[in-house]
Scaffold this motif. Structure first.
Motif, PDB file in Angstrom:
ATOM      1  N   SER A   1       1.295  -0.874  -0.074  1.00 25.23           N
ATOM      2  CA  SER A   1      -0.138   0.410   0.093  1.00 25.23           C
ATOM      3  C   SER A   1       0.819   1.307  -0.076  1.00 25.23           C
ATOM      4  O   SER A   1       0.575   2.141  -0.833  1.00 25.23           O
ATOM      5  CB  SER A   1      -0.884   0.125   1.025  1.00 25.23           C
ATOM      6  N   ASN A   2       2.096   1.248   0.226  1.00 22.72           N
ATOM      7  CA  ASN A   2       3.138   1.987   0.782  1.00 22.72           C
ATOM      8  C   ASN A   2       3.746   2.279  -0.310  1.00 22.72           C
ATOM      9  O   ASN A   2       4.498   3.395  -0.745  1.00 22.72           O
ATOM     10  CB  ASN A   2       4.025   2.637   1.742  1.00 22.72           C
ATOM     11  N   VAL A   3       3.678   1.210  -1.926  1.00 17.44           N
ATOM     12  CA  VAL A   3       4.871   1.757  -3.033  1.00 17.44           C
ATOM     13  C   VAL A   3       4.286   2.332  -3.768  1.00 17.44           C
ATOM     14  O   VAL A   3       2.905   2.075  -4.528  1.00 17.44           O
ATOM     15  CB  VAL A   3       5.604  -0.104  -3.091  1.00 17.44           C
ATOM     16  N   ALA A   4       4.754   3.284  -4.231  1.00 23.87           N
ATOM     17  CA  ALA A   4       3.565   4.263  -5.421  1.00 23.87           C
ATOM     18  C   ALA A   4       4.366   3.216  -6.778  1.00 23.87           C
ATOM     19  O   ALA A   4       5.784   2.181  -7.153  1.00 23.87           O
ATOM     20  CB  ALA A   4       4.908   5.024  -5.270  1.00 23.87           C
ATOM     21  N   PRO A   5       3.222   2.756  -7.230  1.00 34.21           N
ATOM     22  CA  PRO A   5       3.093   2.136  -8.542  1.00 34.21           C
ATOM     23  C   PRO A   5       4.505   3.031  -9.949  1.00 34.21           C
ATOM     24  O   PRO A   5       4.961   4.320  -9.966  1.00 34.21           O
ATOM     25  CB  PRO A   5       2.395   2.726  -8.752  1.00 34.21           C
ATOM     26  N   MET A   6       5.211   2.054 -10.172  1.00 31.88           N
ATOM     27  CA  MET A   6       5.885   3.008 -11.176  1.00 31.88           C
ATOM     28  C   MET A   6       5.677   1.668 -12.700  1.00 31.88           C
ATOM     29  O   MET A   6       4.843   1.550 -13.037  1.00 31.88           O
ATOM     30  CB  MET A   6       7.177   2.043 -11.022  1.00 31.88           C
ATOM     31  N   ALA A   7       6.536   2.801 -13.511  1.00 30.47           N
ATOM     32  CA  ALA A   7       6.472   2.386 -15.296  1.00 30.47           C
ATOM     33  C   ALA A   7       6.839   1.410 -15.929  1.00 30.47           C
ATOM     34  O   ALA A   7       6.846   0.641 -16.358  1.00 30.47           O
ATOM     35  CB  ALA A   7       5.492   3.317 -16.255  1.00 30.47           C
ATOM     36  N   HIS A   8       8.415   1.308 -15.129  1.00 31.46           N
ATOM     37  CA  HIS A   8       8.975   0.952 -15.154  1.00 31.46           C
ATOM     38  C   HIS A   8      10.449   0.446 -14.322  1.00 31.46           C
ATOM     39  O   HIS A   8      10.318   0.744 -13.034  1.00 31.46           O
ATOM     40  CB  HIS A   8      10.609   1.398 -17.226  1.00 31.46           C
ATOM     41  N   ALA A   9      10.421  -0.730 -14.689  1.00 29.82           N
ATOM     42  CA  ALA A   9      11.765  -1.061 -13.157  1.00 29.82           C
ATOM     43  C   ALA A   9      13.230  -0.180 -13.840  1.00 29.82           C
ATOM     44  O   ALA A   9      13.765  -0.700 -12.748  1.00 29.82           O
ATOM     45  CB  ALA A   9      11.516  -2.679 -13.053  1.00 29.82           C
ATOM     46  N   VAL A  10      13.049   0.101 -14.331  1.00 32.96           N
ATOM     47  CA  VAL A  10      14.323   1.295 -14.112  1.00 32.96           C
ATOM     48  C   VAL A  10      14.290   2.197 -14.369  1.00 32.96           C
ATOM     49  O   VAL A  10      13.789   2.646 -15.127  1.00 32.96           O
ATOM     50  CB  VAL A  10      15.753  -0.092 -15.504  1.00 32.96           C
ATOM     51  N   GLU A  11      14.980   3.291 -14.083  1.00 31.98           N
ATOM     52  CA  GLU A  11      14.755   4.464 -13.993  1.00 31.98           C
ATOM     53  C   GLU A  11      15.324   5.456 -15.045  1.00 31.98           C
ATOM     54  O   GLU A  11      16.366   4.800 -15.627  1.00 31.98           O
ATOM     55  CB  GLU A  11      14.997   5.359 -12.960  1.00 31.98           C
ATOM     56  N   LEU A  12      14.405   6.259 -15.544  1.00 24.10           N
ATOM     57  CA  LEU A  12      14.938   6.227 -17.455  1.00 24.10           C
ATOM     58  C   LEU A  12      15.331   7.630 -16.973  1.00 24.10           C
ATOM     59  O   LEU A  12      15.001   8.557 -16.571  1.00 24.10           O
ATOM     60  CB  LEU A  12      13.467   6.124 -18.112  1.00 24.10           C
ATOM     61  N   HIS A  13      16.201   8.122 -18.359  1.00 26.60           N
ATOM     62  CA  HIS A  13      16.818   9.577 -18.046  1.00 26.60           C
ATOM     63  C   HIS A  13      16.944   9.793 -19.374  1.00 26.60           C
ATOM     64  O   HIS A  13      16.938   8.419 -20.757  1.00 26.60           O
ATOM     65  CB  HIS A  13      18.064   9.942 -18.106  1.00 26.60           C
ATOM     66  N   ASN A  14      16.198  11.097 -19.745  1.00 29.26           N
ATOM     67  CA  ASN A  14      16.791  11.618 -21.112  1.00 29.26           C
ATOM     68  C   ASN A  14      17.702  11.434 -21.924  1.00 29.26           C
ATOM     69  O   ASN A  14      18.816  12.222 -21.153  1.00 29.26           O
ATOM     70  CB  ASN A  14      15.642  13.272 -21.505  1.00 29.26           C
ATOM     71  N   VAL A  15      17.917  10.654 -23.392  1.00 32.16           N
ATOM     72  CA  VAL A  15      19.343  11.003 -23.696  1.00 32.16           C
ATOM     73  C   VAL A  15      19.619  11.896 -24.656  1.00 32.16           C
ATOM     74  O   VAL A  15      20.822  12.653 -25.125  1.00 32.16           O
ATOM     75  CB  VAL A  15      19.757   9.459 -23.492  1.00 32.16           C
ATOM     76  N   PHE A  16      18.789  12.720 -25.279  1.00 26.98           N
ATOM     77  CA  PHE A  16      18.595  13.640 -26.178  1.00 26.98           C
ATOM     78  C   PHE A  16      19.492  15.401 -25.453  1.00 26.98           C
ATOM     79  O   PHE A  16      18.854  15.551 -24.409  1.00 26.98           O
ATOM     80  CB  PHE A  16      17.848  14.029 -26.763  1.00 26.98           C
ATOM     81  N   ARG A  17      19.733  15.506 -26.402  1.00 29.24           N
ATOM     82  CA  ARG A  17      20.207  17.295 -26.066  1.00 29.24           C
ATOM     83  C   ARG A  17      19.324  18.984 -25.854  1.00 29.24           C
ATOM     84  O   ARG A  17      17.975  17.735 -27.487  1.00 29.24           O
ATOM     85  CB  ARG A  17      21.638  17.798 -26.379  1.00 29.24           C
ATOM     86  N   PRO A  18      19.519  19.040 -25.549  1.00 29.52           N
ATOM     87  CA  PRO A  18      18.444  20.506 -25.945  1.00 29.52           C
ATOM     88  C   PRO A  18      18.726  20.620 -27.282  1.00 29.52           C
ATOM     89  O   PRO A  18      19.877  20.579 -27.859  1.00 29.52           O
ATOM     90  CB  PRO A  18      18.398  21.653 -25.688  1.00 29.52           C
ATOM     91  N   ASP A  19      16.949  20.959 -27.840  1.00 28.72           N
ATOM     92  CA  ASP A  19      17.007  20.789 -29.443  1.00 28.72           C
ATOM     93  C   ASP A  19      17.254  23.293 -29.581  1.00 28.72           C
ATOM     94  O   ASP A  19      16.549  24.226 -29.389  1.00 28.72           O
ATOM     95  CB  ASP A  19      15.637  21.247 -30.403  1.00 28.72           C
ATOM     96  N   GLU A  20      18.593  23.325 -29.782  1.00 22.30           N
ATOM     97  CA  GLU A  20      18.965  24.355 -29.831  1.00 22.30           C
ATOM     98  C   GLU A  20      19.786  24.994 -30.909  1.00 22.30           C
ATOM     99  O   GLU A  20      20.503  24.076 -31.961  1.00 22.30           O
ATOM    100  CB  GLU A  20      19.877  24.727 -28.296  1.00 22.30           C
ATOM    101  N   VAL A  21      19.288  25.732 -31.781  1.00 23.34           N
ATOM    102  CA  VAL A  21      20.329  26.581 -32.526  1.00 23.34           C
ATOM    103  C   VAL A  21      22.040  26.909 -32.801  1.00 23.34           C
ATOM    104  O   VAL A  21      21.533  27.564 -31.576  1.00 23.34           O
ATOM    105  CB  VAL A  21      19.240  27.638 -33.292  1.00 23.34           C
ATOM    106  N   ARG A  22      22.626  26.328 -33.264  1.00 26.38           N
ATOM    107  CA  ARG A  22      23.745  26.135 -33.106  1.00 26.38           C
ATOM    108  C   ARG A  22      25.062  26.472 -34.434  1.00 26.38           C
ATOM    109  O   ARG A  22      24.326  26.017 -34.950  1.00 26.38           O
ATOM    110  CB  ARG A  22      24.740  25.057 -32.101  1.00 26.38           C
TER     111      ARG A  22
END
Length: 96
Positions: A47-68
């Motif tokens: 009851s005290n465990v938060a639901p999760m969508a994935h067993a491994v923590e995911l991180h965004n690997v994309f860089r920001p979309d900036e004009v360079r």
């Protein structure tokens, strides 16, 4: 909950599996053990465990979309076999 041989037979029929009598006996015992294990999991306090969508923590690997700054057009065209100063010149592919 225990499984009966008839239930395993029905599951094998739904899965289009042709099991021999010996395989049905083996599968009945093995599936009953699996169901028993899953029933043990239901006894855990979650009851005290938060639901999760994935067993491994995911991180965004994309860089920001900036004009360079990019490569200069003249530098790109310098290596082209043929260019008109603004575009690459290539042989016609579809007629003239």
């Amino acid at each position: 909950m225990s499984l009966t041989r008839e239930q395993v037979e029905k599951v094998s029929l739904l899965g289009r599996l042709r099991l021999t009598d010996a395989e049905l006996d083996t599968m009945t015992v093995q599936l009953a053990a699996i169901v028993g294990y899953v029933e043990q999991l239901a006894e855990l306090e979650t009851s005290n465990v938060a639901p999760m969508a994935h067993a491994v923590e995911l991180h965004n690997v994309f860089r920001p979309d900036e004009v360079r700054a990019s490569v200069e057009r003249a530098d790109m065209l310098a290596n082209a076999p043929a260019a008109d100063g603004e575009f690459y010149l290539v042989p016609a592919v579809l007629g003239e």
